[in-house]
Design a protein around this motif. Sequence first.
Motif, mmCIF file in Angstrom:
data_model
loop_
_atom_site.group_PDB
_atom_site.id
_atom_site.type_symbol
_atom_site.label_atom_id
_atom_site.label_comp_id
_atom_site.label_asym_id
_atom_site.label_seq_id
_atom_site.Cartn_x
_atom_site.Cartn_y
_atom_site.Cartn_z
ATOM 1 N N VAL A 28 52.452 61.880 -20.409
ATOM 2 C CA VAL A 28 51.220 61.272 -19.901
ATOM 3 C C VAL A 28 50.249 61.031 -21.056
ATOM 4 C CG1 VAL A 28 49.138 61.708 -18.540
ATOM 5 C CG2 VAL A 28 51.384 62.141 -17.547
ATOM 6 N N GLY A 29 50.116 62.012 -21.929
ATOM 7 C CA GLY A 29 49.234 61.862 -23.083
ATOM 8 C C GLY A 29 49.645 60.691 -23.963
ATOM 9 N N ARG A 30 50.954 60.531 -24.158
ATOM 10 C CA ARG A 30 51.428 59.415 -24.991
ATOM 11 C C ARG A 30 51.176 58.074 -24.316
ATOM 12 N NH1 ARG A 30 55.486 63.240 -26.458
ATOM 13 N NH2 ARG A 30 56.893 62.586 -24.785
ATOM 14 N N VAL A 31 51.364 58.010 -23.003
ATOM 15 C CA VAL A 31 51.109 56.765 -22.260
ATOM 16 C C VAL A 31 49.642 56.370 -22.401
ATOM 17 C CG1 VAL A 31 50.969 55.727 -19.963
ATOM 18 C CG2 VAL A 31 53.002 57.032 -20.611
ATOM 19 N N LEU A 32 48.751 57.313 -22.172
ATOM 20 C CA LEU A 32 47.325 57.025 -22.273
ATOM 21 C C LEU A 32 46.956 56.577 -23.692
ATOM 22 C CD1 LEU A 32 45.808 59.985 -20.205
ATOM 23 C CD2 LEU A 32 46.259 57.644 -19.442
ATOM 24 N N SER A 33 47.523 57.241 -24.679
ATOM 25 C CA SER A 33 47.227 56.889 -26.064
ATOM 26 C C SER A 33 47.722 55.488 -26.402
ATOM 27 C CB SER A 33 47.863 57.920 -26.999
ATOM 28 O OG SER A 33 47.661 57.566 -28.349
ATOM 29 N N LYS A 34 48.958 55.181 -26.021
ATOM 30 C CA LYS A 34 49.532 53.878 -26.355
ATOM 31 C C LYS A 34 48.822 52.736 -25.644
ATOM 32 C CE LYS A 34 54.208 55.457 -27.537
ATOM 33 N NZ LYS A 34 55.658 55.383 -27.205
ATOM 34 N N LEU A 35 48.321 52.992 -24.429
ATOM 35 C CA LEU A 35 47.633 51.946 -23.677
ATOM 36 C C LEU A 35 46.121 51.991 -23.897
ATOM 37 C CD1 LEU A 35 49.576 51.975 -20.287
ATOM 38 C CD2 LEU A 35 49.994 50.619 -22.336
ATOM 39 N N ASN A 36 45.681 52.901 -24.751
ATOM 40 C CA ASN A 36 44.265 53.040 -25.091
ATOM 41 C C ASN A 36 43.406 53.277 -23.842
ATOM 42 O OD1 ASN A 36 42.215 53.212 -27.031
ATOM 43 N ND2 ASN A 36 41.613 51.087 -26.724
ATOM 44 N N LEU A 37 43.859 54.192 -23.009
ATOM 45 C CA LEU A 37 43.149 54.541 -21.785
ATOM 46 C C LEU A 37 42.584 55.948 -21.906
ATOM 47 C CD1 LEU A 37 45.847 53.258 -19.264
ATOM 48 C CD2 LEU A 37 43.779 52.067 -19.994
#
Length: 221
Positions: free
Chosen positions: A194-203
């Motif tokens: 989840v942390g990586r998803v948020l980071s990659k999508l800049n959320l």
Amino acid sequence: MSDNIRVLLVDDQELVRYGFRLILEANPEMIVVGEASDGMQAINAVRRLQPDVVLMDIRMPGVGGIEATKSIIGFHPDTRVLVVTTYDLDEYAFGALDAGASGFLLKDTRPNDLVAAVRAVHSGDAVVSPRITAKLIQVAAPHLLVRAAVDAGEALSELTAREREIFVLMARGETNSEIAAALYLSESTVKANVGRVLSKLNLRNRVEAVIRAYEIGVVGH
């Protein structure tokens, strides 16, 4: 460190606070450390009592829940705020997103779901009532800045297959524990993804992830 979850109740209706207290304190790991009837009382109570989770109403006399949430998160970033609102049309509740709230529930939420939500935000997860999710897309999305640094398609191409799976489940409002059960993963693995998803999508958080997913068609309305 204590395993207890210290909760502050913030609502201008005494009967509502009493009901929440009964529900939460029926669980041995939860302690209601205080109550407040408006936002300013809540801000002062957080400084004094240092709760783990604040159950925050939105519409209150004087300082409202959004302003109080912003102040609390600004000065006490480790404190989690769980917004509880009466109406799913109450767009004021969505303003708490930018203030740093960890989730949104309706006051008609079932007791077991309320307890689960407090546990979830305490563990660093986020919770959004399914009924609020649709309104969040309809009402909040035009007013919130989802800070994407790159084009959506390009950003999604950076996600691994597993991260895409998790992004879709996040967009459907699934908690970390529910995602872990669905994908046969540990919660720690899900949390890392989840942390990586948020980071990659800049959320900034999972609620923005829900909005973003609807915007780019990852899940349908």
